[in-house]
Design a protein around this motif. Sequence first.
Motif, PDB file in Angstrom:
ATOM      1  N   CYS A  75       0.874  -1.188   0.000  1.00 37.75           N
ATOM      2  CA  CYS A  75       0.000   0.000   0.000  1.00 37.75           C
ATOM      3  C   CYS A  75       0.905   1.230   0.000  1.00 37.75           C
ATOM      4  O   CYS A  75       1.886   1.273   0.741  1.00 37.75           O
ATOM      5  N   CYS A 131       0.788   2.605   3.684  1.00 38.93           N
ATOM      6  CA  CYS A 131       1.116   1.778   4.852  1.00 38.93           C
ATOM      7  C   CYS A 131       2.273   0.815   4.607  1.00 38.93           C
ATOM      8  O   CYS A 131       2.760   0.181   5.548  1.00 38.93           O
ATOM      9  N   CYS A 137      -5.188  -3.312   1.518  1.00 39.98           N
ATOM     10  CA  CYS A 137      -4.311  -3.055   2.649  1.00 39.98           C
ATOM     11  C   CYS A 137      -5.038  -3.448   3.939  1.00 39.98           C
ATOM     12  O   CYS A 137      -6.091  -2.899   4.245  1.00 39.98           O
ATOM     13  N   MET A 190      -4.801  -2.742   6.947  1.00 44.18           N
ATOM     14  CA  MET A 190      -4.802  -1.844   8.102  1.00 44.18           C
ATOM     15  C   MET A 190      -6.234  -1.336   8.210  1.00 44.18           C
ATOM     16  O   MET A 190      -6.727  -0.701   7.266  1.00 44.18           O
ATOM     17  N   CYS A 216      -7.264   1.945   6.891  1.00 43.92           N
ATOM     18  CA  CYS A 216      -6.901   2.221   5.497  1.00 43.92           C
ATOM     19  C   CYS A 216      -7.820   1.450   4.550  1.00 43.92           C
ATOM     20  O   CYS A 216      -8.620   2.036   3.840  1.00 43.92           O
TER      21      CYS A 216
HETATM   22 ZN   LIG Z   1      -2.795   1.111   3.734  1.00 44.37          ZN
END
Ligand SMILES: [Zn+2]
Lengths: 138, 400
Positions: free
Chosen positions: A32, A35, A45, A47, A50
Amino acid sequence: MADYAGRLPVATPESQPYWDGLKEHKLMLPTCDDCGPHFYPRPFCPMPKCFNWDIKWTQASGKGKVHTFVISHQPIPPYNTEDNAPPYVIAVIELEEGPRMMSNLIIDDPYSTTVDMDVEIVFDDVTDEVTLPKFKPA
Amino acid sequence: MDQIRHKVAIVGAAETDDLGQLPHMSRLALHAQAAKNALDDAGMSLADVDGLLCAGAIPNEVAEYLGIQPRYIDGTSVGGCSFMIHVRHAVAAIMAGYCDVALITHGESGRSGVDAPRGGSASSPGGQYEAPFAIGGAPTTFSIPVLRHFHEYGTTKEHLAHIAAATRAWANLNPMAMMGSHRRAPERGGGPITPQDVLNSRMICYPFNLLDCCVVADGGGALVLVSEERAKDFAKDPVYVLGAGEAAAHWMVSQMRDHTTADGYRIAGEAAYKSAGLGPQDIDHCMFYDAFTFTPLMAAEDLGFVPKGEGGPFFAETKTGPDGEVIYKSGPGGDFPMNTNGGGLSYCHTGMYGMFAIVESVRQLRGECGDRQVPDVNVSMAHGPGGMFASAGTIILSNA
Ligand SMILES: [Zn+2]
């Protein structure tokens, strides 16, 4: 190689680039822009704040450390033959780029393995189709 | 204080008639026999059951096999702690009026493999990213976090060996325990063991020797839950659910966020304490799922009984009894009575052991445990992981 006895992965559409990369002896990580790379491959991604679905594949250095490990004394294929007998090391490798992955450490004396030791990738072409990412002391 | 405290009670709890090697019984027959025994314990019949929760089987499979048509079902099947989670879900379901009598069943032919589903898809994350590295079940994966804990905190194999010895001492007081002196002769490995015996036993997967690992068995267990009002009508004293928690932290052990802390234990434990309005200092008796010696050590730390990293020295503390015998911290006579049935290590472990931990909590709270009864148990905690520290379930139970 045709009679490889260990368990083989079967790629999904989302993980195909990862396994294709290994076949070319490249460790490719889904990445990403915001990230960084993650493991294991997902088309987004992972996270939670995100959850970006714009993922690029980037090549990892193949360097890392042994985050934690065990020494298996079980005759689990492919470690079930006279030439390739237990004990063997199953390790969680922390890649230089951050993500962690399960692997085997190729090392003469399994009991010389230590937490945080430096390692580098070895591409193990276990069949014509599948290359497994393994590691050895750096 | 949460609204679930003291609203629902366990009124029936039992294992199958036997545990160990039961090749004459299938997975579903084990579910059914455990259900019969728990309903008998409650003085109820199958016709009273209108809620069914189970793991290792689809609820419809068990319902059809039993011949019932429940109006509430839950098939949460996330490993050994599924049953702690079922208790939590049953509390909510009974409070919501979704069912009046919840039956929770476990049955697993973990040793004989009679209708025991095995293995996953080679395309699953586990099939792609762990299985190819010669992973061979729990001894090679539940062991993964241990050396990181050793590295960070100085925990040792000697520390862990004390947990095995203490748990065996409980097994020797339980006639049902597979490795206890009642059921297994010393020449076949039964009866008392010392920490040194653990270290001397065959290496399975470093850092686990054989005696760091649970037994492998066939068996089952079941629970019956009803509302607090209804619980007063039973012959045996009800065991109230004071608090409960659950969590899903990861799936593959390689993806555990921090290999020295079970996030799931912390999340589930905090929820259980909060709903009960209690803390670790209020717990008299602990049933901490012990697939391996390390598993309950992590629980003692992550549930706040001992600071992070101090679990090893905590469990390795011993004192000398009146007859010169060694008293282990978590063993009979010790300050931290834990896994008093003999645990997964020495009593029984089918694969999803959590059910048996809950059954023992109920029996200790009812004062039914004979030689192994811990004095003055009013509050008991049953806690476990599912998978390799992947999920977690915690319940706090009381007899008052
Ligand atoms: Zn990310």
